[in-house]
Design an enzyme around this catalytic site. Structure first.
Site: not given
Ligand code: NAP
Ligand code: G4F
Length: 335
Positions: A83-84, A126, A128, A150
């Site tokens: 995902a993005q 998520s 989110e 998102y």
């Molecule tokens: P990530 O590090 O950003 O990894 C995203 C992955 O998706 C990468 O492998 C990326 O490939 C691939 N991707 C993005 N756009 C694509 C496209 N158009 N076609 C094919 N592959 C694509 O994210 P993550 O933290 O591992 O999270 C994994 C999933 O869990 C995501 O869906 C995210 O939204 C969800 N999620 C994450 C969290 C969190 O806190 N980490 C929490 C809740 C949900 P490339 O390497 O080529 O860019």
């Molecule tokens: O680390 P963040 O960008 O994560 P966010 O927005 O919580 O999203 C992550 O968690 C989600 C699960 O709830 C996933 F689904 C999603 O894919 C992703 O992995 O930001 C966390 C918090 C936000 O409130 C943001 O406003 O940090 C605050 N923040 C403050 N300063 C910042 C910054 N975030 C970022 N990225 N950069 C800053 O400089």
């Protein structure tokens, strides 16, 4: 057992692949064509087990490319993680986030009943999605009020996943995962932005860290713990959705304070608030209730918050030190 992981090059995909390989799975990963052409940079999270997995080129934007991968191998499980995933980017370009995240999930789901109805499907939902929360802590039946393109795309993905479960009797589940981090986290997410900059400041390579909203609260866990919950969800007798969280919440300020103090620095001497990192709409508070995951799946978290912060800072310190000494050698050798 054969598993397909979309997003295998990402943080979660890399931990999940390791976990499944450890359980004896044959692991397949879906990657973008560009990644195959630039493996040194794009496979940095998976290079240590590359020879043990099979990679297939496809894009979430292309139904035929996904369909083609699904016709090649009969999978028992599919973990749809691609995902993005950067919330801030979804404000900058909501259309492409929606396109990739919603259509990508729909394409995967639409292909499965036709080609692989037996394949169990995991969707990466998520916290989110809760957005402007109506209760704390948030659980499976807490109403969604997403505050970003998102978040909206993830609500649509969860609805699509549930609909395929109900309409076609498929084993489709959504994990509602709260923020989870690790030394493999992308550099733009706030935790890694903090720990990587702390390392640079400690080594004298930078002096300040510019952040947005320091008061936002997140429930931060460790990615290595959370991918185990994904696997457990697909081992149940019937499909269902689960919250995965620690139940503990911290502000961005507290994360920064802990990260700087790990290396004996005071965050107040280095952190500057910069309006450009504020979001048009913020998710102020996330805290999850993972009671159902603990009770039904037997899931438990193994890392706690301060351990996570320390692991990330130490990893960034080691990596930055190494990069720095390599570039000094490069300069002194006149290369
Ligand atoms: P990530 O590090 O950003 O990894 C995203 C992955 O998706 C990468 O492998 C990326 O490939 C691939 N991707 C993005 N756009 C694509 C496209 N158009 N076609 C094919 N592959 C694509 O994210 P993550 O933290 O591992 O999270 C994994 C999933 O869990 C995501 O869906 C995210 O939204 C969800 N999620 C994450 C969290 C969190 O806190 N980490 C929490 C809740 C949900 P490339 O390497 O080529 O860019
Ligand atoms: O680390 P963040 O960008 O994560 P966010 O927005 O919580 O999203 C992550 O968690 C989600 C699960 O709830 C996933 F689904 C999603 O894919 C992703 O992995 O930001 C966390 C918090 C936000 O409130 C943001 O406003 O940090 C605050 N923040 C403050 N300063 C910042 C910054 N975030 C970022 N990225 N950069 C800053 O400089």
């Amino acid at each position: 057992m054969k598993a397909l992981i979309t997003g295998i090059t990402g943080q979660d995909g890399s931990y999940l692949a390791e976990h499944l390989l450890g359980l004896g799975y044959e692991v397949h990963g879906l990657v973008r064509r560009v990644a195959l052409e630039d493996p040194t940079r794009r496979f940095n999270r998976i290079e240590h087990f590359l020879e043990r997995v099979t990679l297939h080129a496809a894009s979430l934007e292309s139904y035929p490319s996904l369909f083609s991968v699904l016709t090649k191998v009969s999978f028992d499980e599919c973990y749809h993680l691609a995902a993005q995933s950067f919330v801030a980017e979804s404000f900058a370009d909501g259309f492409s986030t929606m396109n990739t995240n919603i259509n990508g999930t729909h394409y995967m789901l639409a292909a499965l009943p036709e080609i692989q109805p037996q394949c169990r499907f995991y969707f990466a939902g998520s916290s989110e999605m809760f957005g402007k929360v109506s209760e704390t802590p948030q659980k499976e039946n807490t109403p969604f009020h997403p505050r970003s393109p998102y978040g909206i795309s993830k609500v649509a993905g969860l609805d699509l996943t549930r609909n395929y479960r109900e309409a076609y009797g498929m084993f489709c589940v959504s994990g509602i995962l709260f923020n989870h981090e690790s030394p493999r986290r992308g550099f733009e997410f706030v935790t890694r932005k903090i720990t990587s900059t702390v390392a640079r400041i400690k080594l004298g390579l930078a002096s300040e860290l510019r952040l947005g909203n320091l008061e936002a609260k997140r429930d931060w866990g460790h990615a290595a713990d959370y991918v185990k919950a994904m696997h457990l969800m697909l081992q149940q007798p019937s499909p269902d959705d689960y919250v995965v969280a620690t139940g503990e919440t911290h502000t961005v300020r507290e994360f920064a304070e802990a990260a700087f103090s790990t290396v004996g620095l005071d965050y107040r001497d280095h952190v500057k608030v910069d309006e450009q990192f504020y979001r048009p709409a913020e998710v102020d508070l996330l805290t999850g209730d993972a009671a159902k995951a603990r009770r039904v799946l037997g899931w438990k978290q193994e890392h706690e918050f301060y351990q996570l912060v320390q692991e990330m800072v130490e990893s960034d310190l080691a990596a930055t030190t190494q990069r720095n000494s390599e570039s000094r050698m490069h300069i002194s050798s006149g290369a």
